[in-house]
Write an enzyme that holds these catalytic residues in place. Sequence first.
Site: not given
Ligand code: 26M
Length: 822
Positions: A666, A662, A560, A363, A554-555
Site C-alpha cells: 500500500k 501487505t 516487526k 500465514h 502495523k501491529r
Molecule cells: C489466533 C488464535 C487466537 C486468536 C487470534 C489468532 C490470530 C489472529 C490473527 C492469529 C493470527 C492472526 O493474524 C496473523 C496475521 O495477520 N498474519 C499476517 O498475514 C498477512 C496476510 O497474509 C501477512 O501479510 C503478514 O505477514 C502476516 O503476519
Amino acid sequence: TTPLSENRTGITVEVLKKAFLDSLFFVQGKPVALATQHDYYMALVHLVRDRMLYRWNSTAESYTQDRARTVCYFSAEFLMGPHLGNNLINMGIYNQVKQAIEELGLDFDALLAQEEEPGLGNGGLGRLAACYLDSLASLEIPSLGYGIRYEFGIFHQEIRNGWQVERTDKWLRYGNPWEVARPEWAMEVKFGGHTEAHVDNKGQYRVHWTPDREVLGIPYDTPILGYQVNTANTLRLWKAEAIESFDFAVFNEGNYYGAVEAKVSSENLTKVLYPNDETLAGKQLRLEQQYFFVSCSLQDMFRILKGQNIPVEKFPEKFAIQLNDTHPAIASVELMRLLVDEYHMDWNLAWETTQKTLAYTNHTLMPEALEKWSVSLFGKLLPRHLEIIYEINARFLELVRIRFPKDTARQARMSLIDESGERYIRMANLACVSSHTINGVAKLHSELLKQTVLKDFYDLFPEKFCNMTNGVTPRRWIALSNTRLTQMINQHIGDNWLKNLGELQQLESLAHDAAFQEDWRKIKQSAKRDLSSRIHDQFGILVDPTSLFDVQVKRIHEYKRQHLNVLHIITLYSQLKQNPNLEVTPRTFIFGGKAAPGYHMAKLIIKLINSVGNMINKDPDLHNQLRVVFLPNYNVTNSQRIYPASDLSEQISTAGFEASGTGNMKFAMNGALTIGTLDGANVEIRQAVGEDHFFLFGLTATQVTELKAKGYNPRDYYEANPYLQDAIDLIASGHFSQGDTELFRPILDKLLTEDPFMLMADYQSYVDWQQVVGQTYRDIEDWTYMSIVNSIRMGNFSSDRSIQEYCQNIWKVAPSPINFDN
Ligand code: 26M
C-alpha cells in the site's frame, strides 16, 4: 426483475439530491431542521444501498439459475474498513454523489467520516480477506465470504501517559445499515455431550452425537460490490443466539433465570474478537467461535446445494473452500461429520470429497504461533469431532509409516496429535492433511514453509504446495484513499488501470518529465499537509509537512522491530544533541499500531516510542528537525490517510519472520520508498521496482539462521559499536523515563541477552541506510523519480493478480458475469 423507480436507481445529480432528501425524510424520519450529521450519513447510506440492491438481487438470481461454481472464503476475520466511500467508487458514482451532497450544502468528507468501521480483524490476515472479496467481486467470480459477526471488533486504542489503554469497540452502537439479517436461514450448532455407536437397520455402523448445548447461528449478509461490474457478492457473518425451544423447556420448569442465563451464554459466543495475532491464547471460547462459524457455513452450503438440486456427491464441483490460516481448519472434520453421520456417505468417499473441497493458506513461520488445542478441552466440547480426528489420524499415520518405515520421529512430528507432554491437536497438520493445496503468501515464505514448519508435509505431499503472493485492492488503497493521485493518473492514461494495475507502467515515459514530477510532488505535499493538520488538530503536535515522513504502521510486535526504528531515532537525536549544527534531513517519524493486550513487551515498546517522542518533540536544541508522533488507534480509516502522506515505508522485520506484509504494498503504490529487509513480499517488491529504488539493509533469512546456528551474542555488537552503545545506554540511564532506570529494562535486557530478532546485528546496516535515505531525500528530482517508479511498477501487487492465480491454480473457477436485462 422489474425496472424500479428512478428515485431508487437513478444516478444523475438531480435524482441523487431528491433521493437523499427522500431517504432523510422517510428512512431517518427527520426534517432537515432537526437532522444531525449522522442522520445525513444514514440518508446517504440508504441512497447508496438502494442502488446496490438491484445488483445484489440480480447477482443472487443469476448465480442460482446458473448453479455457478462458488468460492467460499472461510475466515475468522474480515477487516473491511468503512463501506460507504468504497461502494461509491465501485459503483462508479463517487463524483456525482459528492457533487449532489455539496450542492445540498453539506460536507461530503465529514459524512464519510461518520461511519464506524467494522474492525472485525486484527491486521494483515483480516485485511487480506477484505481485499480478496473486493477482487473476487471485481473479477465477477461467484463467491461468499463466511465469518463471524463480532459484536465488539478489535479494541479501540487510546494512549494515556504513553501507555496503550484498550476500550471496547462498539461499532454497532448506531446500527449497521450495510447488513441484512436472514433469520430464515438460521442454523443450529451443537456443543458438548457424548456419542453412542450403533448398527442401523441396514447393518451400517453409525454414531449418534447427543449434545448438551445448542446455539443458533443467524446469518447477516453484506453486499460486496465489484468495481465497474454488475456483480454484488455476499459477505455472510454469523451471530450466535439462543435457541427459543431450549429456553422454553427451561421456562416450563419455572426456571426463569436459568433460561435467561442460557440465552446470555449463547450470545457470548460471538461477542468479541480475540485481539491476538501471532500469539496463542488457547481459550475455549475461541475454539467455540471457530467451530460455530464453520459449522453454520458448511450447513449453509448444504442448504444451497439442496436449493439448487445438486446431489451431495457433487459438493466439490459446486464449492471450493479456502481456509484463511488454521482458524477455520475444523472445517474438514465438520465436513466429514456432516457427510458421514448426517448424509450417510461412505468414509472413503467422504474423505475424498473433503480433500477435493479444501485448500489451506498459511500465514506464519513462527512455530509458536501455530494453533493447537488441548485434547481434553477439545474432547469435552466436540466429542464426535475428536473421534473423527483420531480416525483421520490413524489412516494418515498408516500412510506415513508406509512412505517412511521406521522413522518414528517423523511419525510423531506429523501426527495430528502432539503427544510430547499434555496432548494437543495440531491444527496446521490437520489443515495440511485435509487440503488438496497448501500455499504460502509470498515467494520467500512459501519456500521457507517447505524447508521449516511444513517440511515433513512437503516431503510427503510435494505436489500440494504452491505460492500465492498477497496483493491489495487498488480501489480502496489508491482510488479511494488517494483521490488526487487517481485524478492525475486518469488524466494521463484513463481509468482502466484500476482494473488492470499493470497499465500504470504506461506512465514510465513520464517518470523523468519535469512537469509530471512537479504534479507528483504537489500531490504528496497536499496529502502530507492534510495529515499534518489532522495531527495538529487532534494531538496538538506541530509537524513540518516538508520534512521527510518516515512511517511505520502495523501491529506492534518484536519481530516487526519497531524498537529498531526507535534505536535509529535515538542515534539521530544523540548526534544532534552533541552537534546542533549537524546537517540532517528534517524528519517526522510516525508510528501507529496496536499491541495485543496481554503482550507486555509490545506494550512497553509503545511506551518507549511515546517517551522518546516526548523528549524529542519538546527539545528546543533540535530546532524542530525531528518529530516523533504515535498515532493512536491505527485502523483502516486512519491508514487511508497515512499511506498517501508517507515518504518512507518502514518494512524492517527480521528476515524470515514476516510471511508477506501487505502494508508494504500500500505504501509503495502511493509513492513511498521502502527501507526494508529481504523479508516476505519485500523481496518481490524490490525486484519489481528495481534494486536501485529500494533501501535494502540487514541480514538475509539464511544469514539469520546461520548466525543463530553458529551462536549469536548480541552483547558483542553492543560492545563493539559506540553508537549502538550510546543509544542503549541513553535509554538505560532513564533519560527518556524521568530518571527511571527500571522502566525499559525488560526491553534492554532482552536485546542484550537473547535478542531473538537480531536488532543488534542489523543496527549498523539500518542506520547506514537511513543515512542514505536522508541524503537521497535532499535530491528532490531523484527522490521524485524513485517515488514515481515505485508506484507505477506495483502492478503485480494488485489483489486482482492474486485472485486470478487462486482461481486458476487452486479453485478452478471462472468468471460468471451478471447481465442486466435492461
Ligand atoms: C489466533 C488464535 C487466537 C486468536 C487470534 C489468532 C490470530 C489472529 C490473527 C492469529 C493470527 C492472526 O493474524 C496473523 C496475521 O495477520 N498474519 C499476517 O498475514 C498477512 C496476510 O497474509 C501477512 O501479510 C503478514 O505477514 C502476516 O503476519
